[in-house]
Design a protein around this motif. Structure first.
Motif, PDB file in Angstrom:
ATOM      1  N   PRO A  10       5.960   6.209  -0.256  1.00 37.74           N
ATOM      2  CA  PRO A  10       6.586   5.685   0.965  1.00 37.74           C
ATOM      3  C   PRO A  10       7.058   4.256   0.719  1.00 37.74           C
ATOM      4  N   ARG A  11       8.092   3.886   1.437  1.00 33.26           N
ATOM      5  CA  ARG A  11       8.637   2.538   1.302  1.00 33.26           C
ATOM      6  C   ARG A  11       7.559   1.498   1.615  1.00 33.26           C
ATOM      7  N   GLY A  12       7.531   0.467   0.807  1.00 33.64           N
ATOM      8  CA  GLY A  12       6.580  -0.603   1.077  1.00 33.64           C
ATOM      9  C   GLY A  12       5.303  -0.503   0.266  1.00 33.64           C
ATOM     10  N   TYR A  13       5.220   0.498  -0.594  1.00 30.22           N
ATOM     11  CA  TYR A  13       4.031   0.614  -1.431  1.00 30.22           C
ATOM     12  C   TYR A  13       4.460   0.697  -2.889  1.00 30.22           C
ATOM     13  N   ASP A  14       3.529   0.348  -3.770  1.00 30.51           N
ATOM     14  CA  ASP A  14       3.833   0.371  -5.189  1.00 30.51           C
ATOM     15  C   ASP A  14       2.759   1.168  -5.929  1.00 30.51           C
ATOM     16  N   PRO A  15       2.986   2.467  -6.145  1.00 33.22           N
ATOM     17  CA  PRO A  15       1.967   3.320  -6.764  1.00 33.22           C
ATOM     18  C   PRO A  15       1.631   2.877  -8.191  1.00 33.22           C
ATOM     19  N   ALA A  16       2.592   2.272  -8.872  1.00 34.86           N
ATOM     20  CA  ALA A  16       2.321   1.842 -10.252  1.00 34.86           C
ATOM     21  C   ALA A  16       1.180   0.823 -10.282  1.00 34.86           C
ATOM     22  N   ALA A  17       1.092   0.030  -9.202  1.00 36.06           N
ATOM     23  CA  ALA A  17       0.050  -0.996  -9.150  1.00 36.06           C
ATOM     24  C   ALA A  17      -1.343  -0.383  -9.006  1.00 36.06           C
ATOM     25  N   ALA A  18      -1.397   0.895  -8.654  1.00 26.13           N
ATOM     26  CA  ALA A  18      -2.704   1.543  -8.478  1.00 26.13           C
ATOM     27  C   ALA A  18      -3.318   1.922  -9.818  1.00 26.13           C
ATOM     28  N   LYS A  19      -2.462   2.061 -10.806  1.00 25.41           N
ATOM     29  CA  LYS A  19      -2.889   2.631 -12.087  1.00 25.41           C
ATOM     30  C   LYS A  19      -4.130   1.972 -12.710  1.00 25.41           C
ATOM     31  N   PRO A  20      -4.140   0.650 -12.857  1.00 26.37           N
ATOM     32  CA  PRO A  20      -5.322   0.045 -13.501  1.00 26.37           C
ATOM     33  C   PRO A  20      -6.621   0.381 -12.771  1.00 26.37           C
ATOM     34  N   PHE A  21      -6.546   0.440 -11.448  1.00 25.35           N
ATOM     35  CA  PHE A  21      -7.749   0.761 -10.680  1.00 25.35           C
ATOM     36  C   PHE A  21      -8.130   2.222 -10.870  1.00 25.35           C
ATOM     37  N   LEU A  22      -7.119   3.090 -10.875  1.00 25.44           N
ATOM     38  CA  LEU A  22      -7.382   4.532 -10.938  1.00 25.44           C
ATOM     39  C   LEU A  22      -7.959   4.942 -12.292  1.00 25.44           C
ATOM     40  N   GLU A  23      -7.520   4.248 -13.316  1.00 25.30           N
ATOM     41  CA  GLU A  23      -8.039   4.567 -14.643  1.00 25.30           C
ATOM     42  C   GLU A  23      -9.542   4.314 -14.720  1.00 25.30           C
ATOM     43  N   GLN A  24      -9.964   3.311 -13.949  1.00 27.63           N
ATOM     44  CA  GLN A  24     -11.395   3.008 -13.965  1.00 27.63           C
ATOM     45  C   GLN A  24     -12.196   4.076 -13.230  1.00 27.63           C
ATOM     46  N   PHE A  25     -11.545   4.692 -12.273  1.00 26.88           N
ATOM     47  CA  PHE A  25     -12.266   5.604 -11.386  1.00 26.88           C
ATOM     48  C   PHE A  25     -12.965   6.718 -12.170  1.00 26.88           C
TER      49      PHE A  25
END
Lengths: 451, 250
Positions: A10-25
């Protein structure tokens, strides 16, 4: 675990920025408290999916227009170990001035520290636990409430917190019980020299019908390592219950402090929130309160004081969902140097919420020509028999007042201090508990003296 | 005590004071009278050190020191006091807190020990009683919700507490009814002493019935046009300022 990835966020979000956090999950998820509980796994997984889909909010998102989280993206935060073995505490912050220790939970980098905590002074039946213990001792209570009002759906940071939720305070006050002693929750950020670290404290406060409690959160930082605290607290205020929930954030200059407090107030219940923000490089306090029963009352107030290059964001949302409720917001901010403040306050009055009485004010004092505030008060009213008002003002110190004080022998710095203190006194006056008000006033004085 | 020589001052580039000469000795009470716009308040602000007033020429010596080089708070500590024509309201600062801060700030600058809460309270109670002020007025925020008379009484109280060596009363009579005027004047008269001087700035003679000056000066067009004894005030009351080229009706 399958990861849902949207092809287009959705407009206004940046999924790429989630990556470092998600990798830790995937690395940490099996070691999180309650990892064997299927409902909790589902909740974490839901948070994980939503965060993967949304990513971090960007300034293109209306509610994040004035607060830019790009710095988080670049810092590559690692999960905090929370051991903090080298930490030495001289004195933990407290609003108690008589030297005694009351009920208190201490968290270091998001993890519970039993040896610094105490449940002394709590009436029988009141539970004050950390999340891991609560999952073992009161699993039904936690399952019934956790994730119910701070939903990860459209709140990426709540989703992130939900995915990683590991520890935090759980308070349960049974029906009709008054907790006389002030409950103190101390969150210490220490971090690591090696890398920026993140933690996601999750709090749960359940005040059953006709109960009463006073809670003070202290957020402090030790050292100067870069840390990110991304906390979520859910507060359930039962019928006729009264919860005073005070918070002071005095983290150090390299920390990021994001917090989301969601309260749900039943009929005739009172939720009283006050946040004093002084520290952190960047902080955002979101407070949502839903008036979910008739004749409920919510007070959501605060004060913020920032200088240097600090950024502070206060975003509130008051939802008048039922008739005959009152809400009151009084925020005051002092902004110096190149610091920047954001105030966004939204009040929504639902179609059936007749006889609503809502009041909101935000006043800011700019102490330098380069200080900045963006204020966005919003009222959305769908009922016709309501009283709602809001005001936002921005000003400078009054030269006439300054001269009057100086002409009586008070030097310029002290005169400015008196006027700043006077300006903030209206907001601090919203704090009903005297000991808390005194302590917060002393933090305000410390800020002024630190110049 | 204070020696003003050829004082010129401008506000926003406009010259208001055009060469004031005035010497006041210890124990003297001087009155400056003059029509509106003659520079009376400008003179009081210049002496108290308000920003925005540019001194273009002249000097002011206060106990031998250059007054114009001092910050407003240093002037207060040196013993100068300005009773404001329009005392400002300061919401959020209690009157007692303000008074105590002011007194102790001055004592500190003078190298005197600060007063503790009890000593201060005793002193201020004594002074308020003499001015028919209530304890409640002390608890309220500075001048907030005060009537015109109460504000002027509050100024007089500050003067009584701070015990200045030189007090400027800037149109203290404005906005006062006769009873309030009497109380304020009594308070001021009680402060008259051989060591203390006063500069009473007023438009009308009325105040000078109660605070009788030793010298009267007429200020018009930024300059002292004439000086005399207390009888000059009566003359002005009778004839107005017409002889100084001022048409007050205009």
């Amino acid at each position: 675990m399958a990861t849902t990835t949207l092809t287009k966020a959705p407009r206004g979000y940046d999924p790429a920025a989630a990556k470092p956090f998600l990798e830790q999950f995937d690395r940490v998820k099996d070691g999180l408290p309650g990892a064997g509980l299927s409902w909790l796994n589902d909740l974490r997984s839901q948070g994980h999916h939503r965060f993967a889909a949304l990513g971090l909010p960007t300034v293109k998102n209306e509610s994040w227009r004035y607060t830019n989280l790009r710095a988080l993206d670049k810092l590559a935060f690692q999960p905090a170990a929370g051991t903090g073995d080298t930490v030495r505490f001289d004195v933990l912050p407290t609003v108690r001035t008589d030297g005694t220790t009351g009920p208190r939970l201490v968290f270091v980098d998001g993890r519970f520290r039993a040896e610094l905590s105490s449940t002394a002074g709590l009436p029988a039946g009141v539970e004050l636990l950390n999340l891991a213990d609560a999952l073992a001792r009161k699993p039904d209570l936690v399952a019934e409430h956790l994730g119910r009002i701070a939903a990860p759906d459209d709140q990426p940071l709540v989703a992130l917190n939900t995915a990683f939720l590991a520890d935090g305070p759980v308070l349960h006050v049974p029906r009709g019980v008054t907790v006389e002693e002030t409950i103190e929750l101390v969150f210490v950020s220490v971090g690591s020299e090696a890398q920026p670290t993140a933690f996601h404290p999750r709090g749960l406060i359940v005040a059953e019908a006709e109960s009463r409690a006073v809670i003070v959160e202290h957020h402090v930082g030790l050292g100067s390592c870069t840390t990110l605290s991304n906390g979520v607290t859910e507060v359930f205020v039962g019928e006729g219950a009264l919860v005073h929930h005070y918070k002071v954030q005095r983290e150090h200059a390299e920390s990021f402090h994001l917090s989301h407090t969601a309260a749900k107030v039943a009929g005739k219940g009172v939720y009283d929130n006050f946040i004093l923000t002084i520290g952190a490089k960047l902080s955002r306090n979101e407070v949502n309160s839903v008036l979910d029963g008739e004749e409920g009352d919510t007070h959501v107030s605060g004060a913020y004081m920032v200088r240097g290059g600090q950024h502070v964001d206060t975003t509130t949302f008051i939802d008048h969902a039922k008739p005959c409720c009152t809400s009151r917001e009084v925020y005051k901010g002092v902004i110096d140097d190149q610091a920047r403040a954001v105030f966004q306050g939204k009040i929504i009055v639902r179609p059936n919420a007749q006889k609503t009485d809502g009041y909101q004010q935000n006043r800011a004092l700019l102490l330098s020509d380069t200080a900045e505030i963006d204020a966005k008060p919003e009222l959305e009213i769908y009922a016709d028999d309501v009283k709602c008002s809001h005001g936002a003002t921005v000003g400078e110190l009054d030269d006439d007042q300054l001269f009057y004080l100086r002409a009586r022998g008070i030097d310029k710095a002290a005169a400015r201090g008196l006027l700043i203190g006077a300006f903030l006194s209206e907001a601090l006056g919203e704090i009903a508990e005297e000991s808390v008000r005194d302590a917060f006033q002393s933090y305000v004085a410390d800020w002024q003296n630190a110049r | 005590m204070i020696e003003i020589k050829n004082l010129h001052a401008t506000v926003d580039g406009k010259e208001i004071l055009k060469g004031i000469d005035l010497t006041i000795n210890p124990g003297e009470v001087h009155a400056i009278m003059g029509p509106n716009g003659s520079g009376k308040s400008t003179l009081s602000y210049v002496l108290a050190g308000r920003e925005g007033y540019e001194i273009t020429e002249g000097s002011v010596s206060f106990f031998g020191k250059d007054l114009l080089e001092m910050e407003p708070e240093e002037r207060a500590a040196a013993g100068l006091f300005l009773a404001f024509q329009y005392p400002v309201e300061i919401p959020g600062v209690a009157n007692t807190t303000f008074l105590k801060s002011a007194l102790n700030a001055i004592r500190k600058q003078r190298g005197e020990p600060e007063l503790d809460a009890m000593q201060f309270l005793k002193l201020v109670r004594e002074k308020t009683k003499a001015l028919s002020m209530t304890d409640e007025m002390l608890k309220r925020a500075v001048n907030v919700g005060f009537s015109g008379g109460e504000k002027k009484r509050n100024e007089t109280l500050q003067m009584a507490v701070l015990q200045p060596k030189f007090a400027i009363l800037d149109e203290t009579d404005s906005g006062l009814d006769i009873d309030a005027l009497k109380i304020v004047a009594e308070g001021v008269n009680a402060l008259r002493s051989p060591e203390r001087s006063m500069l009473v700035i007023t438009h009308y003679q009325r105040l000078l019935d109660y605070i009788v000056p030793d010298h009267v000066h007429v200020l018009a067009f930024g300059k002292i046009q004439r000086s005399g004894g207390k009888e000059l005030a009566l003359e002005l009351e009778k004839n107005g300022y017409a002889e100084f080229g001022v048409n007050e009706a205009a």
